[in-house]
Design a protein around this motif. Structure first.
Motif, PDB file in Angstrom:
ATOM      1  N   ALA A  39      -4.572  24.020   5.680  1.00 48.08           N
ATOM      2  CA  ALA A  39      -3.151  24.129   5.341  1.00 48.08           C
ATOM      3  C   ALA A  39      -2.461  22.782   5.495  1.00 48.08           C
ATOM      4  O   ALA A  39      -1.595  22.411   4.682  1.00 48.08           O
ATOM      5  CB  ALA A  39      -2.476  25.176   6.223  1.00 48.08           C
ATOM      6  N   GLY A  40      -2.848  22.016   6.534  1.00 47.68           N
ATOM      7  CA  GLY A  40      -2.253  20.700   6.749  1.00 47.68           C
ATOM      8  C   GLY A  40      -2.585  19.719   5.642  1.00 47.68           C
ATOM      9  O   GLY A  40      -1.726  18.970   5.171  1.00 47.68           O
ATOM     10  N   VAL A  41      -3.859  19.718   5.189  1.00 48.87           N
ATOM     11  CA  VAL A  41      -4.262  18.827   4.096  1.00 48.87           C
ATOM     12  C   VAL A  41      -3.517  19.191   2.817  1.00 48.87           C
ATOM     13  O   VAL A  41      -3.048  18.312   2.077  1.00 48.87           O
ATOM     14  CB  VAL A  41      -5.789  18.894   3.880  1.00 48.87           C
ATOM     15  N   LEU A  42      -3.389  20.476   2.541  1.00 47.57           N
ATOM     16  CA  LEU A  42      -2.636  20.918   1.364  1.00 47.57           C
ATOM     17  C   LEU A  42      -1.180  20.464   1.449  1.00 47.57           C
ATOM     18  O   LEU A  42      -0.591  20.031   0.445  1.00 47.57           O
ATOM     19  CB  LEU A  42      -2.703  22.438   1.233  1.00 47.57           C
ATOM     20  N   ALA A  43      -0.590  20.562   2.642  1.00 46.08           N
ATOM     21  CA  ALA A  43       0.808  20.163   2.814  1.00 46.08           C
ATOM     22  C   ALA A  43       0.989  18.663   2.592  1.00 46.08           C
ATOM     23  O   ALA A  43       1.969  18.235   1.947  1.00 46.08           O
ATOM     24  CB  ALA A  43       1.290  20.552   4.207  1.00 46.08           C
ATOM     25  N   VAL A  44       0.065  17.852   3.109  1.00 44.33           N
ATOM     26  CA  VAL A  44       0.139  16.394   2.907  1.00 44.33           C
ATOM     27  C   VAL A  44      -0.030  16.059   1.429  1.00 44.33           C
ATOM     28  O   VAL A  44       0.715  15.239   0.868  1.00 44.33           O
ATOM     29  CB  VAL A  44      -0.927  15.677   3.753  1.00 44.33           C
ATOM     30  N   LEU A  45      -1.009  16.700   0.786  1.00 48.96           N
ATOM     31  CA  LEU A  45      -1.210  16.482  -0.642  1.00 48.96           C
ATOM     32  C   LEU A  45       0.024  16.912  -1.428  1.00 48.96           C
ATOM     33  O   LEU A  45       0.444  16.220  -2.367  1.00 48.96           O
ATOM     34  CB  LEU A  45      -2.436  17.262  -1.111  1.00 48.96           C
ATOM     35  N   GLY A  46       0.607  18.047  -1.044  1.00 49.28           N
ATOM     36  CA  GLY A  46       1.815  18.516  -1.710  1.00 49.28           C
ATOM     37  C   GLY A  46       2.954  17.525  -1.598  1.00 49.28           C
ATOM     38  O   GLY A  46       3.737  17.342  -2.544  1.00 49.28           O
ATOM     39  N   THR A  47       3.057  16.859  -0.461  1.00 49.89           N
ATOM     40  CA  THR A  47       4.101  15.842  -0.273  1.00 49.89           C
ATOM     41  C   THR A  47       3.944  14.709  -1.276  1.00 49.89           C
ATOM     42  O   THR A  47       4.919  14.255  -1.893  1.00 49.89           O
ATOM     43  CB  THR A  47       4.043  15.289   1.162  1.00 49.89           C
ATOM     44  N   LEU A  48       2.703  14.245  -1.467  1.00 48.55           N
ATOM     45  CA  LEU A  48       2.438  13.176  -2.430  1.00 48.55           C
ATOM     46  C   LEU A  48       2.721  13.640  -3.860  1.00 48.55           C
ATOM     47  O   LEU A  48       3.269  12.889  -4.676  1.00 48.55           O
ATOM     48  CB  LEU A  48       0.991  12.712  -2.304  1.00 48.55           C
ATOM     49  N   ILE A 295       3.757  22.563 -10.081  1.00 47.48           N
ATOM     50  CA  ILE A 295       3.168  21.466  -9.311  1.00 47.48           C
ATOM     51  C   ILE A 295       1.668  21.330  -9.600  1.00 47.48           C
ATOM     52  O   ILE A 295       1.099  20.232  -9.501  1.00 47.48           O
ATOM     53  CB  ILE A 295       3.403  21.692  -7.795  1.00 47.48           C
ATOM     54  N   PHE A 296       1.032  22.433 -10.002  1.00 52.04           N
ATOM     55  CA  PHE A 296      -0.410  22.375 -10.277  1.00 52.04           C
ATOM     56  C   PHE A 296      -0.708  21.504 -11.483  1.00 52.04           C
ATOM     57  O   PHE A 296      -1.820  20.979 -11.613  1.00 52.04           O
ATOM     58  CB  PHE A 296      -0.964  23.788 -10.494  1.00 52.04           C
ATOM     59  N   THR A 297       0.280  21.303 -12.369  1.00 49.74           N
ATOM     60  CA  THR A 297       0.058  20.413 -13.516  1.00 49.74           C
ATOM     61  C   THR A 297      -0.067  18.968 -13.059  1.00 49.74           C
ATOM     62  O   THR A 297      -0.788  18.181 -13.685  1.00 49.74           O
ATOM     63  CB  THR A 297       1.205  20.531 -14.533  1.00 49.74           C
ATOM     64  N   LEU A 303      -5.135  14.134 -10.660  1.00 52.11           N
ATOM     65  CA  LEU A 303      -6.356  14.209  -9.855  1.00 52.11           C
ATOM     66  C   LEU A 303      -7.520  14.829 -10.620  1.00 52.11           C
ATOM     67  O   LEU A 303      -8.642  14.850 -10.111  1.00 52.11           O
ATOM     68  CB  LEU A 303      -6.088  15.019  -8.583  1.00 52.11           C
ATOM     69  N   GLY A 304      -7.255  15.345 -11.807  1.00 52.94           N
ATOM     70  CA  GLY A 304      -8.298  15.852 -12.673  1.00 52.94           C
ATOM     71  C   GLY A 304      -8.943  17.146 -12.197  1.00 52.94           C
ATOM     72  O   GLY A 304      -8.465  17.810 -11.271  1.00 52.94           O
ATOM     73  N   PHE A 305     -10.051  17.470 -12.846  1.00 52.12           N
ATOM     74  CA  PHE A 305     -10.780  18.695 -12.504  1.00 52.12           C
ATOM     75  C   PHE A 305     -11.259  18.654 -11.056  1.00 52.12           C
ATOM     76  O   PHE A 305     -11.225  19.665 -10.350  1.00 52.12           O
ATOM     77  CB  PHE A 305     -11.974  18.859 -13.445  1.00 52.12           C
ATOM     78  N   VAL A 306     -11.698  17.494 -10.609  1.00 47.61           N
ATOM     79  CA  VAL A 306     -12.192  17.353  -9.234  1.00 47.61           C
ATOM     80  C   VAL A 306     -11.082  17.658  -8.234  1.00 47.61           C
ATOM     81  O   VAL A 306     -11.283  18.404  -7.265  1.00 47.61           O
ATOM     82  CB  VAL A 306     -12.751  15.933  -8.999  1.00 47.61           C
ATOM     83  N   GLY A 307      -9.902  17.082  -8.468  1.00 45.52           N
ATOM     84  CA  GLY A 307      -8.786  17.329  -7.564  1.00 45.52           C
ATOM     85  C   GLY A 307      -8.331  18.776  -7.595  1.00 45.52           C
ATOM     86  O   GLY A 307      -8.025  19.368  -6.543  1.00 45.52           O
ATOM     87  N   ALA A 308      -8.277  19.371  -8.794  1.00 42.45           N
ATOM     88  CA  ALA A 308      -7.868  20.768  -8.915  1.00 42.45           C
ATOM     89  C   ALA A 308      -8.861  21.681  -8.206  1.00 42.45           C
ATOM     90  O   ALA A 308      -8.467  22.627  -7.512  1.00 42.45           O
ATOM     91  CB  ALA A 308      -7.740  21.146 -10.386  1.00 42.45           C
ATOM     92  N   ALA A 309     -10.153  21.368  -8.374  1.00 41.92           N
ATOM     93  CA  ALA A 309     -11.178  22.157  -7.684  1.00 41.92           C
ATOM     94  C   ALA A 309     -11.044  22.017  -6.170  1.00 41.92           C
ATOM     95  O   ALA A 309     -11.225  22.985  -5.418  1.00 41.92           O
ATOM     96  CB  ALA A 309     -12.569  21.719  -8.135  1.00 41.92           C
ATOM     97  N   ILE A 312      -8.264  24.249  -4.976  1.00 43.84           N
ATOM     98  CA  ILE A 312      -8.706  25.646  -4.974  1.00 43.84           C
ATOM     99  C   ILE A 312      -9.620  25.917  -3.780  1.00 43.84           C
ATOM    100  O   ILE A 312      -9.526  26.966  -3.135  1.00 43.84           O
ATOM    101  CB  ILE A 312      -9.408  25.980  -6.301  1.00 43.84           C
ATOM    102  N   VAL A 313     -10.509  24.965  -3.466  1.00 42.24           N
ATOM    103  CA  VAL A 313     -11.405  25.125  -2.313  1.00 42.24           C
ATOM    104  C   VAL A 313     -10.601  25.206  -1.017  1.00 42.24           C
ATOM    105  O   VAL A 313     -10.864  26.051  -0.149  1.00 42.24           O
ATOM    106  CB  VAL A 313     -12.417  23.967  -2.244  1.00 42.24           C
ATOM    107  N   LEU A 314      -9.598  24.335  -0.866  1.00 47.52           N
ATOM    108  CA  LEU A 314      -8.779  24.346   0.351  1.00 47.52           C
ATOM    109  C   LEU A 314      -8.011  25.657   0.488  1.00 47.52           C
ATOM    110  O   LEU A 314      -7.921  26.223   1.586  1.00 47.52           O
ATOM    111  CB  LEU A 314      -7.808  23.163   0.329  1.00 47.52           C
ATOM    112  N   ILE A 315      -7.448  26.144  -0.617  1.00 49.22           N
ATOM    113  CA  ILE A 315      -6.770  27.445  -0.575  1.00 49.22           C
ATOM    114  C   ILE A 315      -7.775  28.537  -0.235  1.00 49.22           C
ATOM    115  O   ILE A 315      -7.484  29.469   0.528  1.00 49.22           O
ATOM    116  CB  ILE A 315      -6.067  27.728  -1.916  1.00 49.22           C
ATOM    117  N   GLY A 316      -8.985  28.410  -0.797  1.00 40.55           N
ATOM    118  CA  GLY A 316     -10.032  29.375  -0.481  1.00 40.55           C
ATOM    119  C   GLY A 316     -10.392  29.383   1.001  1.00 40.55           C
ATOM    120  O   GLY A 316     -10.646  30.444   1.584  1.00 40.55           O
ATOM    121  N   VAL A 317     -10.410  28.213   1.631  1.00 40.64           N
ATOM    122  CA  VAL A 317     -10.696  28.131   3.062  1.00 40.64           C
ATOM    123  C   VAL A 317      -9.603  28.838   3.862  1.00 40.64           C
ATOM    124  O   VAL A 317      -9.887  29.578   4.820  1.00 40.64           O
ATOM    125  CB  VAL A 317     -10.827  26.662   3.517  1.00 40.64           C
TER     126      VAL A 317
END
Length: 398
Positions: A39-48, A295-297, A303-309, A312-317
């Motif tokens: 959740a923390g990594v997602l939040a930091v990424l969301g900030t950027l 924001i997902f756009t 970040l491309g397919f790799v970043g989007a994947a 999704i992995v982080l949300i999955g965790v």
């Protein structure tokens, strides 16, 4: 004979902070660091991502490139504080205040329908606050509903040791959901109503409610949606959104503009993306509401397919750890609360990413942990705090 002497144990007051933090029974050792870290990594990424989507939007940021960035960081700090409060209180102590919290959430939702409420993007879901801030009560309604429904469904299971809730408990729980759902539909806010439905299904499944109830509720939901459509209870902009979803080529410069531009942005990212802060669609401001609903756009383009994947992995965790917490909860109340939160996060994440990809209708739901929005951020981190509190309680009983 040699007499060995052993050092006496240090008093708690003389132990180092590190010793107390790493002690086997410390709160830090009982936290779910996979959940908190993801959740923390997602939040930091969301900030950027929020900064990337808003730094050039002079029409929104009043000429200050860091306008949304600073507010997003403030919202994140408040959300983290709310999560800490949930951990400190614990889900058991919070259970005693559920009736007050539920009623308070209803009062706040009703306030939106009074002159205090204001409309944004066609939905009267907001209360304007000083300093340019806005508050969306329906976000906190989800927390109130989760706690209230869990309390009702868990009571007969814990007190009478029944295998599943009785009919009375299920009907009362559905009544607790129906009341805020009607209020939210009057705003109207279809997206939040759909989230409440997902939460309800998650709670009923976790409590062991019979399949007949689940099938019946799904059929009722489908029938209700058709009735709302046929009776013309939706606003024009909502009908247009569903029409654009059913026919993506319909009016590409009008009702289908958002979805078309979103798919163009995601598709232009390719495998590895155009680079953070370098997305052509993002810098060109082609995608509306890119820092909130879409924001997902930004993820897909920059970040491309790799970043989007990776997202999704982080949300999955987060969802995986939530499921683990639900299965290992020390009480049925904690199980239902955790399962309801997982259902909420899973549905909202799928819905948001789906509407950006064009496989789900546009409903205005933010992407958990990434989208800009104080109300959503507060509710999400309260949910994380509840999951951590349940985890701590379960670990303390091992």
């Amino acid at each position: 004979m040699t007499v060995r002497s052993y050092p006496l144990a240090q008093p708690a007051a003389e132990q180092s902070i590190w010793t107390r933090i790493t002690a086997r029974d410390s709160v830090a050792r009982r936290l779910d660091w996979w959940l908190l870290g993801s959740a923390g990594v997602l939040a930091v990424l969301g900030t950027l991502l929020v900064y990337s989507a808003t730094r050039g939007r002079t029409d929104l940021n009043n000429g200050d490139p860091e306008y949304f960035l600073l507010r997003h960081i403030l919202n994140l700090a408040i959300g983290g504080g709310l999560a800490a409060v949930m951990v400190w209180l614990g889900h058991i102590r919070l259970r005693n205040a559920v009736p007050v919290l539920y009623v308070l959430s209803l009062v706040m939702a009703l306030a939106v329908l009074t002159p205090l409420g204001s409309s944004i993007n066609g939905s009267r879901s907001w209360i304007q606050l000083p300093g340019g801030f806005a508050f969306q009560p329906s976000e906190l309604v989800k927390v109130g509903v989760i706690l209230a429904v869990a309390t009702l469904l868990a009571a007969p299971l814990e007190s009478d040791q029944r295998p599943r809730p009785d009919t009375r408990a299920v009907l009362q729980a559905l009544g607790l959901v129906a009341l805020p759902a009607v209020i939210i539909m009057l705003m109207p806010d279809v997206g939040q109503t759909m989230v409440l439905a997902a939460i309800t299904l998650g709670a009923l499944l976790a409590s062991g409610t019979g399949r007949g109830w689940i099938v019946g509720l799904i059929a009722l939901g489908v029938g209700g949606a058709l009735a709302v459509w046929q009776l013309g209870l939706l606003d024009t902009y909502q009908i247009n959104r569903f029409a654009a979803f059913a026919n993506p080529s319909l009016d590409p410069a009008g009702v289908g503009y958002n979805t078309n531009q979103a798919r163009i942005a995601i598709g232009s990212g390719g495998l590895t993306g155009q680079g953070l802060f370098h997305g052509s669609q993002t810098t060109g401001q082609f995608v509306p509401e890119q820092h909130t609903d879409f924001i997902f756009t930004v993820v897909g383009e920059e970040l491309g397919f790799v970043g989007a994947a990776g997202v999704i992995v982080l949300i999955g965790v987060v969802l995986w750890r939530g499921c683990r917490i639900a299965m290992n909860a020390p009480d049925m109340y904690g199980t239902i609360v955790a399962a309801s939160i997982v259902a909420w996060l899973a549905f909202q994440s799928f819905q948001n990413m789906g509407m950006a990809l064009g496989i789900m209708p546009v409903t205005g739901l933010p992407l958990p942990f990434l989208s800009y929005g104080g109300s959503s951020m507060f509710a999400l981190w309260i949910a994380v705090g509840l999951l951590l509190a349940i985890r701590i309680r379960s670990r303390s009983r091992m």
